[in-house]
Scaffold this motif. Structure first.
Motif, PDB file in Angstrom:
ATOM      1  N   MET A 238     -13.327 -10.502 -17.794  1.00 51.39           N
ATOM      2  CA  MET A 238     -12.607 -11.403 -16.912  1.00 51.39           C
ATOM      3  C   MET A 238     -12.926 -11.091 -15.464  1.00 51.39           C
ATOM      4  SD  MET A 238      -8.468 -11.785 -16.381  1.00 51.39           S
ATOM      5  CE  MET A 238      -8.367 -10.133 -15.649  1.00 51.39           C
ATOM      6  N   ALA A 239     -13.494 -12.035 -14.742  1.00 57.16           N
ATOM      7  CA  ALA A 239     -13.757 -11.837 -13.325  1.00 57.16           C
ATOM      8  C   ALA A 239     -12.439 -11.834 -12.562  1.00 57.16           C
ATOM      9  CB  ALA A 239     -14.663 -12.948 -12.801  1.00 57.16           C
ATOM     10  N   LEU A 240     -12.335 -10.982 -11.556  1.00 60.00           N
ATOM     11  CA  LEU A 240     -11.127 -10.906 -10.740  1.00 60.00           C
ATOM     12  C   LEU A 240     -11.276 -11.834  -9.544  1.00 60.00           C
ATOM     13  CD1 LEU A 240     -10.462  -7.055 -10.751  1.00 60.00           C
ATOM     14  CD2 LEU A 240      -9.580  -8.794 -12.301  1.00 60.00           C
ATOM     15  N   ARG A 241     -10.459 -12.864  -9.510  1.00 58.78           N
ATOM     16  CA  ARG A 241     -10.501 -13.829  -8.411  1.00 58.78           C
ATOM     17  C   ARG A 241      -9.173 -13.940  -7.685  1.00 58.78           C
ATOM     18  NH1 ARG A 241     -14.904 -12.895  -8.544  1.00 58.78           N
ATOM     19  NH2 ARG A 241     -16.704 -14.173  -9.169  1.00 58.78           N
ATOM     20  N   SER A 242      -8.104 -13.401  -8.293  1.00 64.84           N
ATOM     21  CA  SER A 242      -6.779 -13.519  -7.682  1.00 64.84           C
ATOM     22  C   SER A 242      -5.987 -12.241  -7.937  1.00 64.84           C
ATOM     23  CB  SER A 242      -6.040 -14.736  -8.254  1.00 64.84           C
ATOM     24  OG  SER A 242      -4.830 -14.963  -7.590  1.00 64.84           O
ATOM     25  N   ILE A 243      -5.656 -11.519  -6.866  1.00 62.96           N
ATOM     26  CA  ILE A 243      -4.994 -10.221  -6.953  1.00 62.96           C
ATOM     27  C   ILE A 243      -3.617 -10.318  -6.318  1.00 62.96           C
ATOM     28  CG2 ILE A 243      -5.085  -7.805  -6.218  1.00 62.96           C
ATOM     29  CD1 ILE A 243      -8.141  -8.065  -6.184  1.00 62.96           C
ATOM     30  N   LEU A 244      -2.618  -9.751  -6.984  1.00 61.13           N
ATOM     31  CA  LEU A 244      -1.264  -9.694  -6.442  1.00 61.13           C
ATOM     32  C   LEU A 244      -0.959  -8.266  -6.023  1.00 61.13           C
ATOM     33  CD1 LEU A 244       1.359 -11.381  -5.987  1.00 61.13           C
ATOM     34  CD2 LEU A 244       2.165 -10.438  -8.164  1.00 61.13           C
ATOM     35  N   ALA A 245      -0.660  -8.065  -4.731  1.00 61.77           N
ATOM     36  CA  ALA A 245      -0.288  -6.751  -4.217  1.00 61.77           C
ATOM     37  C   ALA A 245       1.225  -6.690  -4.080  1.00 61.77           C
ATOM     38  CB  ALA A 245      -0.951  -6.503  -2.870  1.00 61.77           C
ATOM     39  N   ILE A 246       1.879  -5.899  -4.925  1.00 57.46           N
ATOM     40  CA  ILE A 246       3.327  -5.735  -4.875  1.00 57.46           C
ATOM     41  C   ILE A 246       3.623  -4.622  -3.875  1.00 57.46           C
ATOM     42  CG2 ILE A 246       5.395  -5.235  -6.220  1.00 57.46           C
ATOM     43  CD1 ILE A 246       3.802  -6.137  -8.715  1.00 57.46           C
ATOM     44  N   TYR A 247       4.351  -4.956  -2.814  1.00 59.60           N
ATOM     45  CA  TYR A 247       4.415  -4.064  -1.652  1.00 59.60           C
ATOM     46  C   TYR A 247       5.813  -4.095  -1.050  1.00 59.60           C
ATOM     47  CZ  TYR A 247       3.006  -2.214   2.971  1.00 59.60           C
ATOM     48  OH  TYR A 247       2.886  -1.472   4.122  1.00 59.60           O
ATOM     49  N   SER A 248       6.331  -2.928  -0.691  1.00 63.24           N
ATOM     50  CA  SER A 248       7.651  -2.864  -0.068  1.00 63.24           C
ATOM     51  C   SER A 248       7.608  -2.346   1.353  1.00 63.24           C
ATOM     52  CB  SER A 248       8.601  -1.998  -0.906  1.00 63.24           C
ATOM     53  OG  SER A 248       8.137  -0.662  -0.943  1.00 63.24           O
ATOM     54  N   GLY A 249       6.417  -2.083   1.876  1.00 63.45           N
ATOM     55  CA  GLY A 249       6.271  -1.783   3.291  1.00 63.45           C
ATOM     56  C   GLY A 249       6.362  -0.331   3.697  1.00 63.45           C
ATOM     57  N   ASP A 250       6.763   0.571   2.814  1.00 61.44           N
ATOM     58  CA  ASP A 250       6.903   1.963   3.227  1.00 61.44           C
ATOM     59  C   ASP A 250       5.619   2.741   2.989  1.00 61.44           C
ATOM     60  OD1 ASP A 250       7.505   1.760   0.372  1.00 61.44           O
ATOM     61  OD2 ASP A 250       7.862   3.908   0.512  1.00 61.44           O
ATOM     62  N   ALA A 251       5.569   3.934   3.537  1.00 64.37           N
ATOM     63  CA  ALA A 251       4.326   4.717   3.512  1.00 64.37           C
ATOM     64  C   ALA A 251       3.884   5.069   2.101  1.00 64.37           C
ATOM     65  CB  ALA A 251       4.510   5.995   4.325  1.00 64.37           C
ATOM     66  N   ALA A 252       4.838   5.377   1.218  1.00 64.37           N
ATOM     67  CA  ALA A 252       4.472   5.771  -0.147  1.00 64.37           C
ATOM     68  C   ALA A 252       3.805   4.643  -0.908  1.00 64.37           C
ATOM     69  CB  ALA A 252       5.703   6.254  -0.903  1.00 64.37           C
ATOM     70  N   GLY A 253       4.077   3.394  -0.518  1.00 64.90           N
ATOM     71  CA  GLY A 253       3.454   2.265  -1.196  1.00 64.90           C
ATOM     72  C   GLY A 253       2.162   1.816  -0.569  1.00 64.90           C
ATOM     73  N   SER A 254       1.757   2.487   0.519  1.00 64.22           N
ATOM     74  CA  SER A 254       0.558   2.050   1.230  1.00 64.22           C
ATOM     75  C   SER A 254      -0.705   2.261   0.420  1.00 64.22           C
ATOM     76  CB  SER A 254       0.447   2.785   2.576  1.00 64.22           C
ATOM     77  OG  SER A 254       0.319   4.186   2.376  1.00 64.22           O
ATOM     78  N   GLY A 255      -0.683   3.227  -0.515  1.00 61.14           N
ATOM     79  CA  GLY A 255      -1.843   3.428  -1.370  1.00 61.14           C
ATOM     80  C   GLY A 255      -2.123   2.206  -2.218  1.00 61.14           C
ATOM     81  N   GLY A 256      -1.059   1.557  -2.701  1.00 61.76           N
ATOM     82  CA  GLY A 256      -1.224   0.341  -3.486  1.00 61.76           C
ATOM     83  C   GLY A 256      -1.807  -0.787  -2.662  1.00 61.76           C
TER      84      GLY A 256
END
Length: 274
Positions: free
Chosen positions: A1-19
């Motif tokens: 499956m080619a990746l054409r649409s990515i969802l980044a689930i993010y809450s804005g804090d530093a620990a989530g910045s890796g995601g």
């Protein structure tokens, strides 16, 4: 499956910045559209004391949450602008109790990316559990450790293979990503390879043009999860592919299990499917 649409689930804090960093990296690598999303449920105060709260207090909490959402949106859009991805990115918000849950939302994308610990203290009601997304969405989820160094992802990956449904699903979901790797290690933990009719997984990967090696190891004293993570380190894997919750989630939450241990201790990105 080619990746054409990515969802980044993010809450804005530093620990989530890796995601978020990993999601941006993947959007560039696969020339994909990137959607950032923040989810918010009721705050701990609302959950416990809402029936005692005046309208003014409820409105004050809602206004504070709206400020957090605005901060998260601004942080996401600033990163997108810095990466010059404005023409293929957007930001959305969903609320608990609305028309869509987060797992339902994820189904509209090829893959979701999330930080392992995605909300700071005081923002717990903005957190989304990555294992729940993997279990309920029907889509693969990549979980990034806090403060991920993208330089450590490298060109090698490891597939944790037990021959069961979830690992097969994860392998299929990861084929496009594995095709970009120089080498893939297929690790089975036990005393022998799972017996199956027909061709094996290494043959399957080879037919997709993916160089792969099968490895079988007994579980070490630290258990299956630790054996998998040690193997990742030894082969230089910067990505782990595995099935999520072959046993019930309730059992793993209660007694512990491979999925839970991997999420708690992995220091490299983990792609999970169920």
């Amino acid at each position: 499956m080619a990746l054409r649409s990515i969802l980044a689930i993010y809450s804005g804090d530093a620990a989530g910045s890796g995601g978020l960093g990993l999601a941006v990296h993947m959007a560039r690598k696969y020339d994909a559209f990137l959607t950032g999303i923040v989810w918010r449920g009721p705050s701990p105060l609302e959950q416990r004391f809402q029936r005692y709260m005046s309208k003014e207090i409820v409105d004050m909490l809602a206004a504070r949450d709206a400020e957090v959402v605005s901060e998260v949106r601004d942080s996401f859009l600033a990163r997108i602008e810095a990466e010059n991805l404005q023409d293929r990115a957007k930001f959305i918000e969903i609320r608990d109790g609305g028309e869509f849950s987060m797992p339902a939302c994820v189904r509209g994308y090829d893959i979701a990316v999330i930080g392992n610990r995605a909300a700071a203290v005081g923002r717990e009601h903005f957190a989304t559990r990555p294992d729940v997304i993997a279990l309920r969405s029907g889509r693969p989820v990549v979980i990034a450790p806090p403060h991920l160094d993208l330089a450590n992802i490298g060109t090698r990956a490891l597939v944790a293979w037990d021959g069961k449904r979830s690992s097969a699903r994860a392998l299929g979901d990861a084929l496009h990503i594995l095709a970009t790797k120089e080498h893939v290690t297929v690790l089975s933990v036990g005393t022998a390879l799972p017996a199956v009719p027909g061709d094996d997984v290494v043959t399957l990967l080879g037919r997709h043009g993916i160089s792969a090696t099968q490895v079988v190891r007994p579980a070490g004293s630290g258990g299956i999860a630790q054996t998998i993570l040690e193997a990742c380190h030894e082969v230089g894997a910067g990505l782990l592919i595995m099935g999520a919750y072959e046993h019930s989630k309730f059992t793993e939450d209660l007694l512990g299990g491979v999925t839970r241990e991997i999420l708690d201790t992995a220091t490299i990105p983990v792609l999970m499917s169920h």
